[in-house]
Design a protein around this motif. Structure first.
Motif, short mmCIF file in Angstrom:
data_model
loop_
_atom_site.label_atom_id
_atom_site.label_comp_id
_atom_site.label_asym_id
_atom_site.label_seq_id
_atom_site.Cartn_x
_atom_site.Cartn_y
_atom_site.Cartn_z
N SER A 18 0.83 -1.21 0.00
CA SER A 18 0.00 0.00 0.00
C SER A 18 0.85 1.25 0.00
O SER A 18 0.48 2.28 -0.59
N ARG A 50 -11.43 3.04 -5.69
CA ARG A 50 -11.78 2.20 -4.55
C ARG A 50 -13.29 2.02 -4.51
O ARG A 50 -14.04 2.67 -5.26
N GLU A 52 -16.85 2.67 -2.73
CA GLU A 52 -17.41 3.75 -1.92
C GLU A 52 -18.86 3.43 -1.61
O GLU A 52 -19.78 3.99 -2.24
N ASP A 110 -7.12 -3.72 -0.17
CA ASP A 110 -7.66 -3.38 1.14
C ASP A 110 -8.90 -2.50 1.06
O ASP A 110 -9.74 -2.51 1.96
N THR A 111 -9.03 -1.69 -0.01
CA THR A 111 -10.14 -0.74 -0.10
C THR A 111 -11.07 -1.04 -1.27
O THR A 111 -11.87 -0.20 -1.66
N CYS A 112 -10.95 -2.25 -1.83
CA CYS A 112 -11.79 -2.64 -2.95
C CYS A 112 -12.87 -3.62 -2.49
O CYS A 112 -12.73 -4.30 -1.47
#
Length: 246
Positions: A18, A50, A52, A110-112
């Motif tokens: 990251s 990412r 949301e 991590d943010t998907c």
């Protein structure tokens, strides 16, 4: 450097995946000498994408990644919602970014949304593809590069399905990068080849030939007075407060 196409950044947790992605994200801007990041330069049209959850979407063609939804027989070619899910919000972010001219998409596992990114063989066997509207990125990422010239750099630490779609694999270990493309390709061959690991599909979608542009008539610049936002619900114009929707 990272070449065009599909690049994976892999490695164990806390080894710098990251961190490298954030450096590439910041690389679109010039840095002051001595900043420490001035040696990282990215394509000026790079975009971090990412999921949301809860974002609003207006008239986006997310059909490259999302098929007809339950209760809606037609594909979502002009899809709108006031509260998108993780997968649909990320699909909209990718589509809107490409429409706006992005040439490089940066994504961090991590943010998907997991179901937007991959769908493994066991799940494909259990849930018939005809019953799953989501067409994961792993099956579209090659077409995204081939048909639109949009590269992807994806940080992954838990899913090897992307190995079959990658042009380059960078392995991070204690914040040091090494080329692991050959090792990843060997793993793919042991598991039946790239199509067995990451079956590829055409990109599709009418957005291939259209661009997203703001409608000039919808942007009305103030001609007099001042406006200030105080908090999340109140807008003050010329000293008068009024309730707003945030």
């Amino acid at each position: 450097g990272v070449r065009e196409g599909v690049t994976l950044v892999v490695g164990g947790g806390f080894h710098g995946k990251s961190t490298l992605l954030r450096a590439l994200e910041a690389g679109v801007s010039d840095k002051a000498r001595g900043d420490g990041r001035e040696i990282v330069v990215s394509h000026p049209l790079a975009l971090k994408v990412r999921a949301e959850d809860g974002r609003a979407v207006s008239c986006s063609d997310i059909s490259p990644f999302i098929g007809p939804l339950p209760g809606h027989p037609l594909p979502p070619v002009a899809w709108s919602t006031e509260a998108a899910s993780g997968s649909t919000s990320q699909a909209a972010n990718v589509v809107e970014g490409v429409e706006a001219g992005a040439r490089l998409l940066l994504m961090d596992e991590d943010t998907c949304a997991t179901n937007f990114m991959v769908r493994d063989q066991r799940m494909r066997e259990l849930v018939d593809p005809s019953h799953e509207p989501i067409r994961p990125l792993v099956s579209k990422v090659r077409a995204l590069w081939r048909d639109r010239g949009v590269s992807c750099v994806i940080a992954v630490g838990a899913c090897g399905d992307f190995f079959g779609a990658a042009d380059c694999v960078v392995r991070m270990h204690e914040y040091r990068a090494a080329d692991a493309t050959a090792q990843a390709a060997a793993i793919v061959r042991r598991h039946g080849g790239s199509e067995a690991v990451a079956p590829q599909e055409p990109l599709g979608g009418s957005w291939l030939n259209q661009g997203r542009r703001p409608v000039a008539a919808t942007v009305a610049a103030a001609t007099a007075g001042k406006m200030a936002v105080r908090g999340k619900t109140v807008v003050w114009s010329n000293g008068r407060g009024g309730g707003g929707g945030g």
